[in-house]
Design an enzyme around this catalytic site. Structure first.
Site, PDB file in Angstrom:
ATOM      1  N   SER A  59      13.824   0.356  27.429  1.00  9.65           N
ATOM      2  CA  SER A  59      14.407   1.526  28.068  1.00  9.65           C
ATOM      3  C   SER A  59      15.869   1.190  28.337  1.00  9.65           C
ATOM      4  O   SER A  59      16.169   0.235  29.048  1.00  9.65           O
ATOM      5  CB  SER A  59      13.673   1.854  29.373  1.00  9.65           C
ATOM      6  N   SER A  60      16.776   1.948  27.739  1.00  4.94           N
ATOM      7  CA  SER A  60      18.197   1.609  27.775  1.00  4.94           C
ATOM      8  C   SER A  60      18.764   1.729  29.184  1.00  4.94           C
ATOM      9  O   SER A  60      18.182   2.356  30.071  1.00  4.94           O
ATOM     10  CB  SER A  60      18.979   2.540  26.844  1.00  4.94           C
ATOM     11  N   MET A  61      19.938   1.124  29.370  1.00  3.13           N
ATOM     12  CA  MET A  61      20.647   1.286  30.638  1.00  3.13           C
ATOM     13  C   MET A  61      20.892   2.770  30.886  1.00  3.13           C
ATOM     14  O   MET A  61      21.353   3.486  29.995  1.00  3.13           O
ATOM     15  CB  MET A  61      21.991   0.557  30.591  1.00  3.13           C
ATOM     16  N   PHE A 214      21.612  -1.537  20.611  1.00  2.00           N
ATOM     17  CA  PHE A 214      20.202  -1.171  20.579  1.00  2.00           C
ATOM     18  C   PHE A 214      19.439  -2.069  19.619  1.00  2.00           C
ATOM     19  O   PHE A 214      20.023  -2.711  18.739  1.00  2.00           O
ATOM     20  CB  PHE A 214      20.042   0.288  20.146  1.00  2.00           C
TER      21      PHE A 214
END
Length: 367
Positions: A59-61, A214
């Site tokens: 889950s990205s920043m 990513f």
């Protein structure tokens, strides 16, 4: 998301896995969820890797997600395709903006796609979520006004281009094994008639000052690395290296994003692992899939030169030297001075410097 407790998380800076279903770890899990950090939510067993394996979903920043969504410029009613569903959190944000009926999302791993779909349904959102290869897009729900990819790619998949509406936008992390950045592309069309164009064949746009990094987009669930990258099978011969020196401070390569990008461009698609600091922090090294390698001292000698050793089929540090010369010639440019033009096949795509029509500096994709 009520069902997101099914995703264990690991902060990028932590050593352990935090399980949201464990009452003793619940507060720590919530603390991780509500911080501006990358959260790894899936690992895949990988050869020569200890512990849980290689991270294959995260889950990205939140700040990166927000920046990409702002760049995407989505408006109510837009049809949006998301590449990389993951937990479904970013999918939920898209649904909130344009309506769930207008959102389609593709996830390589069927288990992740199923978990994300259930999490979204638990809060009343029912977008189209499908398991499959993200490079193929989702043709049956096309065309799309916007495409956003939360997985890194080394070129622009042609299916993304052909599934766009005229004037549509792609936001993705264009990245090789060494460097890359978030990229915003706009669809253009060519038509010999006065009729409005209906098909897209070309996209172009600039890199953004927005860090991405990513995980790489893959075509196989059980392969945690980029397709074709099997680092554990490479043998590196260090018995008779080429010895030399360089005026370039190797620390500069690790710190300047545009220099890393130019170095990536000069590698011309070659896969490189680097730049890696040694455990005693005395040297910087890199290795390539063809067996080439280099190591450069982090401290200069009394003449201000840094010792370099390199070997294998190609002299990798020589490529770094050429890239550095180009970087200096271009007056140490920023990331935003580079852009991409991509046609609807992967063999007519390139990175340009300064302007799309500039012919002086142009590098072919893939990175």
């Amino acid at each position: 998301h009520r069902d997101l407790h099914s995703f264990p998380t690991r902060r990028s800076s932590d050593l352990g896995i935090i399980d949201g279903t464990n009452p003793d770890q619940r507060e720590q899990w919530l603390d991780g969820i509500y911080t501006d950090q990358v959260l790894v939510v899936q690992y895949t067993p990988a050869p020569a890797m200890h512990g849980p394996g290689a991270p294959t979903s995260s889950s990205s920043m939140p700040t990166v997600m927000a920046g990409m969504l702002e760049t995407l410029d989505i408006q109510p009613g837009h049809r949006v395709l998301e590449i990389g569903t993951g937990t479904g959190y970013n999918t939920a944000l898209l649904c909130h903006r344009v309506g769930a009926d207008n959102v389609a999302s593709v996830e390589l791993d069927p288990a992740l796609a199923d978990s994300a779909g259930r999490a979204l349904a638990s809060i009343g959102l029912h977008p189209t979520v499908r398991a499959g290869d993200g490079a193929a897009g989702l043709a049956h729900a096309a065309p799309y006004d916007r495409i956003i990819a939360t997985a890194a790619t080394d070129h622009i998949p042609p299916d993304w281009i052909t599934q766009l509406t005229p004037g549509g936008v792609i936001v993705t992390d264009l990245r090789g094994s060494l460097a890359g950045c978030i990229l915003r592309l706009t669809a253009t069309t060519e038509s010999d008639t006065e009729e409005p164009p209906t098909e897209v064949d070309t996209v172009h746009g600039r890199f953004l000052n927005l860090p991405g990094a990513f995980m790489p987009m893959c075509a196989h669930v059980d392969q945690p690395s980029r397709d074709g990258e099997y680092w554990n099978k490479i043998v590196y011969d260090h018995t008779n290296p080429h010895q030399g020196s360089t005026k370039i401070n190797p620390v500069l390569i690790t710190q300047d994003r545009s220099l890393r990008l130019i170095t990536q461009l000069h590698l011309a698609g070659r896969r490189l692992r680097g730049f890696l600091r040694s455990t005693d922090d005395t040297e910087l090294s890199g290795v390539a899939l063809d067996g080439s390698w280099f190591a450069v001292d982090l401290q200069p000698d009394r003449d201000g030169l840094y010792a370099v050793a390199q070997g294998g089929p190609q002299r990798l540090w020589d490529t770094v030297e050429v890239a550095h010369t180009t970087w200096e010639r271009l007056s140490r440019p920023s990331i935003e001075q580079f852009g991409v033009t991509a046609h609807d096949n992967r063999y007519t795509q390139h990175v340009w410097f300064d302007h799309p029509d500039s012919g002086n500096y142009r590098w072919p994709l893939p990175l």
